[in-house]
Design a protein around this motif. Structure first.
Motif, PDB file in Angstrom:
ATOM      1  N   LYS A 180       0.827  -1.215   0.000  1.00  0.00           N
ATOM      2  CA  LYS A 180       0.000   0.000   0.000  1.00  0.00           C
ATOM      3  C   LYS A 180       0.859   1.263   0.000  1.00  0.00           C
ATOM      4  O   LYS A 180       0.656   2.174  -0.803  1.00  0.00           O
ATOM      5  N   THR A 181       1.828   1.319   0.907  1.00  0.00           N
ATOM      6  CA  THR A 181       2.676   2.511   1.011  1.00  0.00           C
ATOM      7  C   THR A 181       3.464   2.724  -0.281  1.00  0.00           C
ATOM      8  O   THR A 181       3.541   3.837  -0.810  1.00  0.00           O
ATOM      9  N   THR A 182       4.004   1.637  -0.814  1.00  0.00           N
ATOM     10  CA  THR A 182       4.770   1.708  -2.062  1.00  0.00           C
ATOM     11  C   THR A 182       3.894   2.236  -3.195  1.00  0.00           C
ATOM     12  O   THR A 182       4.299   3.101  -3.976  1.00  0.00           O
TER      13      THR A 182
ATOM     14  N   THR B 236       2.353   7.134   8.208  1.00  0.00           N
ATOM     15  CA  THR B 236       2.654   6.862   9.606  1.00  0.00           C
ATOM     16  C   THR B 236       2.797   5.364   9.726  1.00  0.00           C
ATOM     17  O   THR B 236       2.151   4.626   9.002  1.00  0.00           O
ATOM     18  N   GLU B 237       3.657   4.942  10.574  1.00  0.00           N
ATOM     19  CA  GLU B 237       3.867   3.499  10.714  1.00  0.00           C
ATOM     20  C   GLU B 237       3.158   2.983  11.948  1.00  0.00           C
ATOM     21  O   GLU B 237       2.923   3.709  12.908  1.00  0.00           O
ATOM     22  N   ALA B 238       2.845   1.708  11.909  1.00  0.00           N
ATOM     23  CA  ALA B 238       2.057   1.125  12.990  1.00  0.00           C
ATOM     24  C   ALA B 238       2.906   0.794  14.205  1.00  0.00           C
ATOM     25  O   ALA B 238       2.482   0.964  15.343  1.00  0.00           O
TER      26      ALA B 238
ATOM     27  N   LEU C 255      -0.904   4.500   8.197  1.00  0.00           N
ATOM     28  CA  LEU C 255      -1.860   5.161   7.323  1.00  0.00           C
ATOM     29  C   LEU C 255      -1.092   5.899   6.255  1.00  0.00           C
ATOM     30  O   LEU C 255      -0.056   6.506   6.537  1.00  0.00           O
ATOM     31  N   ASP C 256      -1.567   5.835   5.039  1.00  0.00           N
ATOM     32  CA  ASP C 256      -0.912   6.565   3.949  1.00  0.00           C
ATOM     33  C   ASP C 256      -1.909   7.511   3.319  1.00  0.00           C
ATOM     34  O   ASP C 256      -3.096   7.212   3.242  1.00  0.00           O
ATOM     35  N   TYR C 257      -1.400   8.625   2.823  1.00  0.00           N
ATOM     36  CA  TYR C 257      -2.253   9.555   2.101  1.00  0.00           C
ATOM     37  C   TYR C 257      -1.481  10.151   0.943  1.00  0.00           C
ATOM     38  O   TYR C 257      -0.331  10.576   1.101  1.00  0.00           O
TER      39      TYR C 257
HETATM   40 MG   LIG Z   1       2.509   0.771   4.844  1.00  0.00          MG
END
Ligand SMILES: [Mg+2]
Ligand SMILES: Nc1nc2c(ncn2[C@@H]2O[C@H](COP(=O)(O)OP(=O)(O)O)[C@@H](O)[C@H]2O)c(=O)[nH]1
Lengths: 222, 183
Positions: free
Chosen positions: B16-18, B31-33, B50-52
């Motif tokens: 997802k982040t990538t 932000t990382e979990a 969470l990514d935006y």
């Molecule tokens: Mg991620």
């Protein structure tokens, strides 16, 4: 498969090779037992298509597929289920192969097993990250995902001409990605609406696909 | 300002982040979990990955991409976002323990987005685990959700071109659906 001197056959010398392969593939899909198809051509390495696992093997990248292979002969043989042939070669998923054969086999004519005026709808999406496709082809596939359409209607709704729409239907049909309507169906309401406004039909590619078009403009893609 | 909210969902490590950072115009906010020390020190704080990201289509049209974590305990976040989403990209990590279970769980959870707009499934890490194949996933989706014709593609989120294909198909589906519904 055909005597090369026969003038009737030479009417469409550009499509005969893949045409006969496509027709064989289509028939083979209708068989309930697992089959292996072997295509031998004077210009290329032998091509194997294993219908039991939906894969093919060819010692040639698809980008080097000739548009008009010479001297094509097609062989078929039943194989044992659960015992795929030639396990030592690097088999690949067959969608990209069928997509490409479907593109060349009939040109913009109707595939031999399709009938004029038949309506088709998408039944599964081809894996588009693995097959070369155009912006226009995405529009057409997404349109078929929402209704049963003839080639002419598909062109109308997406701003493509009918022969181009027919070719995409041929490709999807060879892959088993579209299904024909079970019986006579009225055209979806949107067809009549677009027909009534010819100026809209001409611009269908952008007016019906605004979000998509703006995204393609921004992100790139043919 | 026209906005299109698109969720990117999937289990941890799916990509997802990538994906969001490859697609976004702006520097993505992430932000990382996992913040182990903090968790130990301050049990009341729960962090969330969470990514935006954003894609500006024109000065007055924007795509907002939200990467939403898979953990069930954050479903209060999903319910807010999913009301506004026009589409969803489900990323499934093919080398996870139960990738089919992951797909089904996300599909169930976000069904209403499918019914309203566009859903595209991306099978990641298929370079490491070739099976299940896209064809096998499609069979499962078709059996469980007969009305859903969700595209299932293999995707490597490190390839922007492949992500653009997925997003394009999502947008084309949203447009196509609107075209058939318009009267
Ligand atoms: Mg991620
Ligand atoms: N080999 C491989 N690595 C991938 C793929 N997709 C993502 N990755 C890697 O997997 C890791 C986790 O990705 P990330 O985007 O952080 O996943 P997230 O937890 O869903 O945000 C990163 O190191 C990515 O580069 C893939 O398809 N193949």
């Amino acid at each position: 498969m055909f005597a090369s001197g026969a003038s009737e056959v030479r009417e469409r010398p550009d499509t005969v090779g893949w045409r006969s392969v496509a027709t064989a593939i289509h028939s083979m899909r209708q068989l309930p037992m697992p089959m292996l198809l072997t295509v031998v051509s004077s210009d290329c390495e032998p091509l194997w298509v294993d219908f039991s696992t939906g894969r093919y093997y060819w010692e040639r990248p698809l980008t080097a597929m000739p548009e008009q292979p010479g001297g094509v002969t097609v062989y078929s043989q039943p194989i044992e289920a659960g015992n795929p042939p030639y396990p030592w070669v690097a088999w690949r998923a067959m969608d990209p192969l069928l997509w490409q054969i479907g593109r060349y086999a009939f040109g913009t004519d109707r595939a031999t097993w399709m009938r004029p005026g038949d309506r088709y709808a998408l039944q599964r999406w081809p894996n588009l990250t693995e097959i070369p496709h155009s912006t226009e082809e995405i529009r057409m596939i997404a349109t078929l995902a929402n209704g049963y359409l003839t080639a002419q209607e598909l062109g109308l709704l997406t701003g493509a001409d009918e022969p181009t729409a027919q070719r995409v239907l041929n490709m999807l049909s060879l892959m088993g990605a579209v299904k024909p309507a079970g019986g006579p169906l009225a055209p979806p309401a949107v067809v009549a609406k677009v027909q009534a406004e010819p100026q809209q039909a001409a611009a269908a590619s952008t007016s019906n696909f605004g979000f998509f078009s703006r995204l393609r403009d921004k992100m790139g893609g043919r | 300002m026209a906005e299109h909210v698109i969720l990117v969902v999937g289990p941890m490590g799916a990509g997802k982040t990538t994906a969001i950072s490859a697609l976004s115009d702006i520097d993505t906010i992430r932000t990382e979990a996992v913040n182990t020390e903090r968790d130990v020190v301050d049990k009341a704080t729960t962090t969330v990955a969470l990514d935006y990201g954003e894609i500006e289509l024109s000065p007055n049209e924007k795509i907002r991409l939200y990467g939403v974590p898979g953990q069930k305990r954050f479903d209060f976040m999903w319910s807010i976002l999913k009301q506004r989403a026009v589409g969803m990209i489900v990323l499934v990590k093919n080398d996870a323990e139960d990738p089919v279970g992951d797909l089904v769980a996300f599909f169930d959870e976000f069904r209403e987005i499918h019914e309203r707009g566009g859903v595209v499934v991306g099978i990641t890490h298929s370079d490491l685990a070739p099976r299940p194949t896209t064809y096998e996933y499609q069979q499962i989706v078709a059996e469980r959700y007969p009305s859903a014709l969700a595209p299932v593609f293999t995707v490597d989120p490190r390839s922007r071109d492949q992500l653009v294909v997925m997003l394009s198909v999502l947008a084309a589906n949203v447009d196509s659906r609107a075209m058939f519904l318009a009267r």
